[in-house]
Each structure stands twice: as C-alpha cells, then as structure tokens.
Design a protein around this motif. Sequence first.
Motif, short mmCIF file in Angstrom:
data_model
loop_
_atom_site.label_atom_id
_atom_site.label_comp_id
_atom_site.label_asym_id
_atom_site.label_seq_id
_atom_site.Cartn_x
_atom_site.Cartn_y
_atom_site.Cartn_z
N GLU A 1 0.84 -1.21 0.00
CA GLU A 1 0.00 0.00 0.00
C GLU A 1 0.87 1.25 0.00
OE1 GLU A 1 -3.19 1.76 3.08
OE2 GLU A 1 -3.28 -0.41 2.80
N GLU A 2 1.93 1.24 0.86
CA GLU A 2 2.80 2.41 0.89
C GLU A 2 3.55 2.56 -0.44
OE1 GLU A 2 2.84 -0.08 3.01
OE2 GLU A 2 4.84 -0.96 3.27
N VAL B 1 3.72 5.97 -2.62
CA VAL B 1 4.97 6.56 -3.12
C VAL B 1 4.94 6.66 -4.64
CG1 VAL B 1 7.44 6.18 -3.34
CG2 VAL B 1 6.34 5.84 -1.14
N ALA B 2 4.41 5.62 -5.30
CA ALA B 2 4.34 5.63 -6.76
C ALA B 2 3.48 6.78 -7.25
CB ALA B 2 3.80 4.29 -7.27
N ALA B 3 2.40 7.06 -6.53
CA ALA B 3 1.52 8.14 -6.95
C ALA B 3 2.24 9.49 -6.89
CB ALA B 3 0.27 8.17 -6.06
N VAL B 4 3.10 9.68 -5.88
CA VAL B 4 3.83 10.94 -5.76
C VAL B 4 4.94 11.02 -6.81
CG1 VAL B 4 5.33 12.28 -4.26
CG2 VAL B 4 3.29 11.18 -3.33
N LEU C 1 7.59 12.81 -0.87
CA LEU C 1 7.88 11.37 -0.88
C LEU C 1 7.92 10.83 0.55
CD1 LEU C 1 10.66 11.07 -3.60
CD2 LEU C 1 8.39 10.07 -3.70
N THR C 2 8.57 11.59 1.44
CA THR C 2 8.65 11.16 2.83
C THR C 2 7.26 11.08 3.44
OG1 THR C 2 10.75 12.35 2.92
CG2 THR C 2 9.82 11.61 5.00
N ALA C 3 6.44 12.07 3.11
CA ALA C 3 5.08 12.07 3.65
C ALA C 3 4.28 10.89 3.11
CB ALA C 3 4.40 13.39 3.32
N ALA C 4 4.51 10.56 1.82
CA ALA C 4 3.76 9.45 1.23
C ALA C 4 4.14 8.13 1.88
CB ALA C 4 4.01 9.39 -0.27
N GLN D 1 12.23 3.50 3.14
CA GLN D 1 12.97 4.73 3.42
C GLN D 1 12.96 5.64 2.21
OE1 GLN D 1 16.90 3.21 4.34
NE2 GLN D 1 17.58 3.51 2.25
N VAL D 2 13.04 6.93 2.51
CA VAL D 2 13.25 7.95 1.48
C VAL D 2 14.42 8.77 1.95
CG1 VAL D 2 12.30 9.97 0.33
CG2 VAL D 2 10.82 8.02 0.82
#
Lengths: 211, 139
Positions: A57-58, A62-65, A112-115, A122-123
């Motif tokens: 899910e995460e 991340v992919a969406a961002v 990215l970090t927020a996503a 990790q980002v």
Amino acid sequence: MANTAALNGINGLRDIRRSPASHLTAALEAGSIEGTVVLQEGPFQTMAGIRVDPRSEEGARVAAVAGGLPARCGEVGGADGVSVLWLGPSEFLVVAPEEAHDSLGGNLIGSLTAALGGAPGQVVDLSANRTTFELSGARARAVLEKGCSLDLHPRSFPPGTALNTEVGNIPVVLEKTGEESFRLFPRASFADFLGRWLLDAMREYASPEVP
Amino acid sequence: MLLISCPNCGSRDETEFHYGGQAHVPYPENPNELDDRQWAEFLFYRDNTKGAFAERWLHSTGCRQWFNMLRDTVTYEIQAVYPMGAARPDKAAPAPESGTASTAPDSTTTGTAAPDISGTSTAPATPAAGTIAPEGATK
C-alpha cells in the motif's frame, strides 16, 4: 575559509559549492566534438533514494507521488521531468531537476517522505551522492561501448531505459534519454575518473575517420 | 569471464558480481552447545567439490540481490540459478555414485588439512560430474 557566519541557511552555501566534476568543465568543453559526441556535466540534480515494496500500500502511495515506479530492470518510471530509475526489486532512484529540491521551494523529498509515512521503507535525499554526465551525439554509443559490455544497440536498449551496470570498470547507472543521448550517474568520488575516461574514449572521434 | 544470469537483471559480466561462498550452510541451531572444533568447522570448513557446486552470488553493481547458483567447478558450466532459500535443484542428477570416487584423485593432492570433512560432505552433492567434465574447461 568561507565566512560561515555570513551564510544564511543551506541556500547560503549554494554559491560556494562545487560539483564533483566542476574542475573538468574546460576539459569537457575542449574534448567535445560538436555534431559527433558531446560530453557535459549536468550537476546538482535532485535525487532521492527510495526503498519500498512496490506491491504494498505504501508502495502505491509513493508511486503516486513519484509518477509511477518502474516494475523491472531497465524500466524508467516517473512523469513531468522526474525520472524514477530501477535499482533493485524494492529500490529506486528518483532524479529530478534541481528546482525540485525542498530547499529551493520544491517539495519532492518532503512529499515522498510524507507518502511513505511510518510504513517500512525509506526515502533519503541523495542529491549529493551522484553527479550526472550527459553524453550525446552520433558517436555516443560507440564511446560507451568501449567500456560497457551490455548490448547498447537500440533494439535491446531503447530510449527511456536505464540500467545499473559498469562503464569503464566503475559502477554507474546508465540511462538512455534519446536516440543519441545518454545520462550517466556515477558516484561523486568516481566523477573525476569517469569524466577523464570518457574524454579519452572520445578523443579518436576528433580526428577525421580513417577509411 | 563468466556470463552470469541474474534473476532480476539478465545476463551480466562476472565482474558485476560478488562471490558468496558455498550455499546451504545452515547456522547451527544451538551455537552455544558446539565445541570449538564444531564451531570452527561451521565457520571455516567448506566443501571443495569437483563438479556441480551450489554457491551464493551477489549482483553487487546491479540489483544488489543475492541468489544461488549451481556451477560446475570443472567446466564452469552454470547449471541452475535459483532464489535464496529455495532447495537445491537436482539437475540431471542420477544416482549419486557414492560420491567420493570422482573427487578422490584430486583431493589427495591437498591432503592433510581436513580429509574426512571434504570427503564425506561432498557425497550427496556430486552428480555424475565425471561425465560432463571433459567438455572444454573454457570461458
């Protein structure tokens, strides 16, 4: 010594920083052959390393961002000037223009970090980790073939592909951005070596071709 | 130069990889109960197989993932590439002809260090290595 007291935050350092191959700028210009093969450094791109399971899910967040994560080796994801290069099954490198960095008003790394949130992964801001060489021209592929054992023919290495490999015996990420243009991402400590190696490989094309 | 098929990246030069030694060496269940010799054997003693050998490899300049590979130590033929944790595929493995027979002539030359270990433990891991060995040890 720089007067550190006068520097204003991280952006105060921008004027005194040097890119890893900045000392080669004149040599790159002199070694480039316009219309045949041109090498230049494209320094200070914003880069972020992502480690996330793309099926989770995460991973979807991340992919969406990032504009889409590449699914397998060679693929390049991303959109709107942001490239997401495949480094491993759960490891990706985001490459974006310098303005995307949070310190310049962008929000790439922050978003990215927020996503990712608190999910496993990790980002990391890797903007200083690698520099970028841009190699283009009709002979660009021939130059790379001197030190890279992959099949770089367009039938197996079309534009919009990136591979993690060795060029001149050092590890680089090699991205093909156009029919005759490549980007190479060596680590900063290899930038001097790779720059000089490429210049040496390019030198023969400055002379008229021997039939 | 070996051309190794990474499960993620496809065929790449051997120089992109890192060798990880023998595969399928389990960590002892109760390390505290081992005596010094058993612990030393776990740490340092590995098979010296002539023929098909299961080993670990890391694609260090590519996808940075580990995988197992079944390689013939005589011909360098790569017989199988399979993921970490998977059982060793028994490729073309006929009845393990009481193992040590084929390794004996060569193992005598290195002799004294640990004859019993290399001799016994290679037994199940040796398919008919002798039959495929002579085909050009090149690459």
